[in-house]
Scaffold this motif. Structure first.
Motif, mmCIF file in Angstrom:
data_model
loop_
_atom_site.group_PDB
_atom_site.id
_atom_site.type_symbol
_atom_site.label_atom_id
_atom_site.label_comp_id
_atom_site.label_asym_id
_atom_site.label_seq_id
_atom_site.Cartn_x
_atom_site.Cartn_y
_atom_site.Cartn_z
ATOM 1 N N UNK A 104 88.659 10.980 140.475
ATOM 2 C CA UNK A 104 87.578 10.089 140.023
ATOM 3 C C UNK A 104 86.214 10.758 140.153
ATOM 4 N N UNK A 105 86.003 11.466 141.257
ATOM 5 C CA UNK A 105 84.731 12.159 141.439
ATOM 6 C C UNK A 105 84.561 13.241 140.378
ATOM 7 N N UNK A 106 85.636 13.989 140.119
ATOM 8 C CA UNK A 106 85.582 15.001 139.068
ATOM 9 C C UNK A 106 85.303 14.392 137.708
ATOM 10 N N UNK A 148 85.660 13.731 151.793
ATOM 11 C CA UNK A 148 86.334 13.498 150.509
ATOM 12 C C UNK A 148 86.010 12.109 149.977
ATOM 13 N N UNK A 149 86.059 11.112 150.856
ATOM 14 C CA UNK A 149 85.792 9.742 150.427
ATOM 15 C C UNK A 149 84.301 9.497 150.223
ATOM 16 N N UNK A 150 83.454 10.243 150.905
ATOM 17 C CA UNK A 150 82.006 10.093 150.756
ATOM 18 C C UNK A 150 81.524 10.580 149.388
ATOM 19 N N UNK A 151 82.173 11.611 148.840
ATOM 20 C CA UNK A 151 81.667 12.245 147.619
ATOM 21 C C UNK A 151 81.721 11.324 146.402
ATOM 22 N N UNK A 152 82.709 10.417 146.350
ATOM 23 C CA UNK A 152 82.813 9.547 145.173
ATOM 24 C C UNK A 152 81.613 8.618 145.032
ATOM 25 N N UNK A 153 81.276 7.784 146.035
ATOM 26 C CA UNK A 153 80.089 6.930 145.870
ATOM 27 C C UNK A 153 78.797 7.732 145.782
#
Length: 486
Positions: A104-106, A148-153
C-alpha cells in the motif's frame, strides 16, 4: 444508451494513476520477498515484545498498566487484533499485514510519482520502494517493526497535503506518530505544503487534524499513561549524555551499511539535488528527507530498521531523476535493486548477523508444561521471547528489565546504566509483584543474554530478598536459572 459500469480500476485508470492491478503486483512482490517471514519464528526482540504485549491485551490487560513500553499504542493493538483475527500468536500473521502495508505504501508513492513525473516514475517508485524495504539485514528488513507500519500513514500524509487536504494530512501524520514517535517529523513538510497551498488556514487545519487523533487515543488509553510512556519517560533513553565512541562507531557502521544496501536509490540522489532549482515543486521531498534524517539520528541509537524512515522520500527523489534518464539506466537500476532485494531476502532464511537468537524455546516449553493458565511469570533480563512463546502473562508491566537497569540496545553494556533507569519504575515493579506474584522467576543473567550478566539479581537488594525468602531454585535450562514460588 447503456451507461458504462465504473469499477475502481477504471476510475483510477481514468485519473492516470496506478491501478489496482499495479497494487496487486506490488503485493505479490512484497509477499515473495518476505518469504522468510512465513517460516522464521522471530527476527528480532521487538517482534516478540509486541507479541507479548498483544497477548496481554487479548487477555483483558491494558497497555502501559499491564504491559509497558516506550512506544505509542497503535502497533501493539494492531498485533492484538491480528492475533485475534488469525486465531494465532505466530508472527507470520503480523508479517502478512506488514507485507500488505508495504504494498500500500509503495502504491501511494507510485500515485504521487505519477502525479509529478508520469507513468515511468510511477513504476519506478512502487517497485523501488517494495524492493528497498527488504534490502537490509534480515532482522531489520524482514521483521514487522514499528517503522513498517509508520510509513503508510506518513506517506498518506504527504500525498494528501499535495492535494490540498491539510486536515486529513495532519490526521495521517498523527497516526504515523501513534505508530512511532518519530513519525511526527513529517509535520515539517506537511506544514510547508499546507502553508504553500492553503495559507494560514491550511496550517491551522493541519494542526487540528494532527491533534484530534492524538487526543482521542489519549482519552482511550489514559492521557497520563500515554504522556509518560511515549514522551516524558523517555528522557534517559534518548539523552545525548549516554552517547560515546561506541555510539559514533555504530552510527558510521549502520549509515555505511544503509548506503551500501540502498545504493540503487542513492546513486540518483546527487542528480536530484542538482535538479532541485529547476524542479522547485520537489522542495517538500527534500524537507521530508531532512526531517526523516533528523528522526533517525534522534536518540543516538542506530538500529537498521530506524533507517527505513528515509526510504519514501529517497524513493520519490530517485524516481524523479531516473524518470528523465535513459531506458537502459532505468532497467539497470531496477535490475540491481532486484538483485539486492532477492539476495537479502534469501539471507533471511538462515543468516543472523548479530548472533543467534536467545535460547528461549526449551524454557518456554518447560513453562507451558508446568504452569496453569492463571499463573504469571517474571523474566529477569531482556528476553521477551519467553513471554511470547510460552503465552504466560507477565507478573509486572515490564517485559524487559531495561526499565529497571537503564540498559537498552544501542549502547555498550555497562553496570553504570542503573542510574538511567526509568523514573518510578522500581516502585511500579514492586507494586505489580504484590498484585501478581509470579509462579516462576527466570533469571537470564547466568546465560549472559543481551548484557543481563551485568545486572544480576543480587545487585538489587530489595528484589533479591524476595527471591531468597519466597522462591526456591528448581533447575537451569540453557543456563537460564528457574525459581519456583515456595
Amino acid at each position: 444508451m447503456v451507461a458504462e459500469t465504473l469499477t475502481p480500476n477504471k476510475v483510477m485508470r481514468s485519473l492516470g494513476g496506478p491501478t489496482l492491478a499495479f497494487f496487486f503486483l506490488l503485493l505479490v512482490i512484497s509477499a515473495a520477498l518476505r518469504a522468510p517471514g512465513w517460516v522464521v519464528p522471530v527476527f528480532n526482540s521487538d517482534e516478540s515484545f509486541l507479541g507479548a504485549q498483544a497477548e496481554v491485551v487479548n487477555s483483558g490487560g491494558r497497555l502501559y498498566e499491564d504491559a509497558a513500553d516506550r512506544k505509542p499504542p497503535l502497533v501493539p493493538y494492531l498485533y492484538a487484533v491480528t492475533f485475534r483475527v488469525f486465531h494465532t500468536t505466530a508472527l507470520w500473521s503480523v508479517r502478512l499485514i506488514a507485507a500488505i502495508v508495504v504494498a500500500l505504501t509503495g502504491w501511494l508513492l507510485a500515485l504521487e510519482a505519477h502525479r509529478r513525473w508520469g507513468t515511468r516514475a510511477q513504476w519506478l517508485a512502487g517497485l523501488l520502494f517494495v524492493m528497498g524495504t527488504v534490502a537490509f539485514a534480515p532482522q531489520d528488513g524482514q521483521a514487522a517493526n514499528f517503522e513498517i507500519f509508520m510509513l503508510l500513514p506518513m506517506t498518506a500524509g504527504i500525498v494528501l497535503a499535495q492535494r490540498s487536504r491539510p486536515a486529513a494530512s495532519g490526521a495521517a501524520i498523527a497516526f504515523a506518530t501513534l505508530c512511532k514517535q518519530t513519525g511526527a517529523a513529517a509535520l515539517l513538510p506537511i506544514v510547508y505544503l499546507a502553508a504553500r497551498r492553503c495559507g494560514r488556514r491550511g496550517v491551522v487545519l493541519a494542526a487540528v487534524g494532527f491533534a484530534i487523533p492524538l487526543l482521542i487515543v489519549a482519552a482511550l488509553v489514559g492521557p497520563s499513561d500515554l504522556l509518560f510512556w511515549a514522551v516524558l519517560g523517555n528522557g534517559s533513553y534518548v539523552g545525548a549524555d549516554t552517547a560515546s565512541l561506541y555510539v559514533i562507531g555504530m552510527f558510521l557502521l549502520m549509515t555505511a551499511a544503509f548506503a551500501a544496501c540502498q545504493a540503487p536509490l542513492l546513486w540518483w540522489i546527487p542528480r536530484a539535488w542538482r535538479d532541485r532549482e529547476r524542479r522547485k515543486a520537489d522542495a517538500d521531498l527534500w524537507l521530508w528527507l531532512a526531517s526523516s534524517a533528523v528522526a533517525v539520528v534522534f536518540g543516538f541509537r542506530f538500529f537498521g530498521h530506524y533507517y527505513l524512515q528515509l526510504l519514501p522520500a529517497l524513493v520519490l527523489l530517485a524516481a524523479g531523476s531516473l524518470a528523465g534518464a535513459s531506458e537502459v539506466a532505468m532497467r539497470r537500476t531496477l535490475a540491481v535493486a532486484a538483485v539486492f532485494a532477492v539476495s537479502f531476502s534469501l539471507l533471511g532464511f538462515w543468516v543472523k548477523p548479530f548472533g543467534s537468537a536467545p535460547r528461549y524455546i526449551s524454557v518456554s516449553e518447560y513453562l507451558i508444561k508446568n504452569t496453569s493458565e492463571q499463573d504469571h511469570i517474571l523474566v529477569w533480563g531482556s528476553v521477551p521471547e519467553i513471554y511470547w512463546a510460552s503465552g504466560k502473562l507477565p507478573a509486572t508491566r515490564f517485559l524487559s528489565t531495561g526499565f529497571l537497569t537503564g540498559h537498552w540496545g544501542g549502547r555498550a553494556p555497562t553496570p553504570e546504566t542503573i542510574e538511567q533507569a526509568t523514573p518510578g519504575a522500581w516502585t511500579l515493579f514492586m507494586q505489580d509483584l504484590k498484585e501478581h506474584p509470579p509462579e516462576y522467576v527466570l533469571d537470564t543473567a547466568p546465560a549472559a543474554i543481551r548484557g543481563s550478566e551485568l545486572y544480576p539479581i543480587s545487585r538489587f537488594p530489595e528484589f533479591s530478598r524476595i527471591i531468597k525468602r519466597q522462591y526456591k531454585f528448581v533447575e537451569s535450562i540453557d543456563e537460564i536459572s528457574i525459581y519456583q514460588r515456595k
